[in-house]
Write a protein that holds these residues in place. Structure first.
Motif: not given
Lengths: 505, 162
Positions: A108, A121, A281, A283-284, A289-291, A293
């Motif tokens: 993540n 990131t 996946y 994304e938010r 920002k978070k992504s 999986s």
């Protein structure tokens, strides 16, 4: 194999410093306000005023923190070797951890504003372990590198595995052909509109919490106003009409809701969920920002949750229970996979993004009426015995006492209508009321993910052929239990039989 | 509804639970006595002595129930049965709980012993799944170990099937 030892980005130092300040904020505040400065002054007879001493303490603290953060960064290195990643860290105690690709469940990303400025990131690597400390975190690495890492370790597993683990000459080409055929994976994506997002923000249960905070702040205001001001305000307020009061309350509620919405929009802004082969996946986040999986195989249950505010509009959020260490989401340790959906859209959502859990949700078996009769009688007896005692000492307000009873009875009836289940093939759908969060939930669980089944009931309930059903599944750290009740004996038996069968094969 | 499980646990479990009850009672008694003594020393208001009387009464009732009632009912309720594919356990005092654990879900099986259990040469088998732990308390040590090994073997076989 890009594999020399590497440091993470230097931004990490600043992040560690912030982390340190945040972690020790309370003890610092206490230290300063309890006048550590003046105490020390008396003790050591130093030539400073207590204010200066406070500054000095703060300065020393910051300096130590910065040096320590630098050390932490300096000692943290990572290295990619073939199919595994090795992370070394620790200032006093050295930790070396090697995680093999196969053990990695998900990777993540989190990007704060600082990360975004430098195009970096944070990377969280989650393994099957449920130990909080086990999972590896790289505080800041270049975004491109992170994406490469993720692709290497996660989603392109199939193709990569084939290339790397079958180096036998003859077979490689054949496999490659297959690959080309499967090359276009079906990708499904779903986004949330800003309109839905705002509604979701306005109806989070959190409004309650924010409500409390704002109230607390308001009640503290009189400490900050000088005495005359405060009295003038009170005088002014008490001179207003009822209408003005209501508009004030309304305004206040509005502000609270707007604060809640802003927080929510920041968290779930630009939300999108994508299904690609065996992965989801997400994304938010607007500012941070978070992504995420999520491997579909790790999902233990899919839930549709409606809190009290969303129930009247038949809206709700979709979340999943996951096995393994997802420590990010504090929301009851569940991962929200879609923030707001109409109830009737849910089946469709599953069909598109989680066909494994596809389900016709229209017809459910409700719990028997005698369940309500039993609970109502039980409550009536308890209530009136209690009331009798109260009435003996205080015989006024009979109507209120009866009113409370009727109100409770109505509540019991409304709650009685919620529990329901539906059994189909290898999965079980359960609808129940979650008392702690005051939310109505529908959960879909696969038989293979149910770890244990319990039936429960007092002797009396048993004689009436009623009982509770408890199902346990695995989630992050502890198990989680679903409870349905009272079910009739036939229903209990039906579910038990369904659960046991299949293990006999 | 399904029959209750056939096997009962060792009758000496009653003694163990009674001993546990006595220990808990002792803790309560010490708290009560401390309160009573401290009250005498510091001249606290009168209602404190009512509290101590109340506590003393509750402690005695607790002792009686914990020795003469609860262990016997608990022992009668506790039952277990091991099928080739599932473990079936019943427990409870007022509310009776019956648990089914498919053997294929079993992650590991332990036997454990507290001091009282050891004194009676008893042992508790506890079965863990990925989410839950289930206990079969107070079996004779050899029986418990046999049971543990049986379950482990069944679990291993079941895993091979899958």
């Amino acid at each position: 194999m890009m594999n020399e030892m590497r440091h993470v980005h230097k931004l990490t130092i600043i992040l560690y410093v912030f982390q340190g300040i945040k972690a020790s904020a309370w003890s610092l505040i206490v230290l300063l306000f309890l006048g550590a400065g003046s105490d020390l002054n008396q003790l050591l007879n130093l030539p400073f005023t207590s204010f200066q001493l406070t500054l000095i303490i703060l300065g020393v603290f910051l300096l130590v923190l910065i040096v320590f953060s630098w050390l932490r960064w300096y000692r943290m290195t990572y290295q990619l070797v073939n199919d595994s990643i090795t992370i070394k860290h620790g200032v006093f105690i050295r930790h070396d951890r090697t995680i093999h690709k196969r053990r990695i469940h998900s990777i993540n990303f989190t990007q704060s504003i600082f990360h975004q400025v430098f195009n970096l990131t944070e990377v969280q690597i989650e393994t099957a372990g449920s130990d909080l400390e086990v999972d590896a975190v790289l505080k800041a690495i270049p975004y491109q590198e992170a994406v490469a890492l993720k692709e290497k370790f996660l989603n392109l597993t199939n193709t990569h595995l084939v290339e790397e683990e079958l180096p036998i000459d003859g077979e490689v080409e054949a496999v490659d052909e297959e690959q080309v055929e499967e090359e276009q994976p079906i990708i499904k994506e779903k986004k949330i509109s800003i309109y839905h997002l705002l509604i979701a923000g306005a109806t989070t249960g959190r409004v309650g919490a924010i409500f409390g905070i704002v109230f607390l702040l308001l009640s503290e205001i009189d400490n900050f106003l000088s005495e005359g001001d405060y009295e003038r305000v009170v005088d002014w307020v008490s001179a207003q009409s009822i209408v003005a009061y209501f508009s004030l309350v309304f305004l206040y509620l509005l502000i609270v809701i707007i604060i809640g919405m802003i927080g929510y929009v920041n968290r779930y802004g630009r939300f999108s969920i994508t299904r690609e082969s065996e992965m989801l996946y997400i994304e938010r986040g607007l500012i941070e920002k978070k992504s995420l999986s999520i491997p579909v195989s790790r999902i233990q249950a899919v839930l549709f949750k409606q809190n009290l505010f969303r129930m009247p509009f038949s809206l709700g959020a979709v979340s999943v229970e996951l096995a393994g260490g997802e420590k990010d989401d504090k929301e009851a340790m569940q991962t929200v996979i879609f923030p707001l959906l109409r109830k009737k859209e849910w089946a469709n959502f599953l069909k598109e993004l989680l066909p494994e859990y596809q389900e016709d949700l229209s017809e459910m078996n409700h719990i028997p009426r005698k369940s309500f009769t039993f609970k109502a009688l039980r409550m009536t007896i308890i209530y009136f015995v209690g009331l009798g005692v109260v009435h003996y000492f205080y015989s006024e307000l009979v109507l209120v006492k009866l009113g409370v009873y009727l109100f409770a009875l109505l509540g019991l009836y409304l709650l009685h209508r919620i529990p329901a289940f539906r059994r189909s093939g290898e999965q079980l759908v359960m609808q129940y009321f979650q008392v702690v969060m005051l939310s109505k939930e529908v959960a879909i669980v696969k038989k293979k993910d149910i770890q244990a089944l319990e039936t429960q009931g007092s002797r009396l309930a048993r004689r009436l052929k009623l009982g509770y059903l408890n199902l346990s599944i695995m989630n992050n750290f502890l198990g989680r239990q679903f409870t349905l009740g009272f079910l009739s004996e036939e229903q209990l038996e039906e579910i038990s039989e369904w659960y046991i069968s299949g293990h006999h094969d | 509804m399904r029959e209750e499980p056939s096997q009962q646990i060792d009758r000496r479990a009653i003694r163990v639970w009674q001993l546990n009850g006595v220990v808990t009672t002792l803790v309560f008694a010490i708290i009560t006595a401390t309160l009573y003594i401290v009250k005498g020393q510091y001249n606290w208001p009168d209602f404190v002595s009512y509290i101590t009387y109340g506590l003393a009464a509750l402690t005695s009732i607790y002792l009686l129930v914990a020795i003469f009632v609860v262990p016997y009912i608990k022992w009668r309720r506790w039952r277990y049965q091991i099928y080739p594919h599932e473990i079936y356990v019943q427990r409870g005092l007022i509310i009776i709980t019956r648990t089914v654990v498919p053997i294929s879900r079993v992650q590991h099986v332990d036997t454990e012993q507290g001091p009282f259990l050891r004194a009676f040469k008893l042992s508790t088998v506890s079965v863990s799944t990925a989410a839950t732990t289930h206990q079969i308390p107070a079996l004779p040590v050899e029986e418990a170990e046999q049971l543990r090994d049986d379950i482990a073997r069944l679990a291993g076989v079941d895993d091979d099937d899958e």
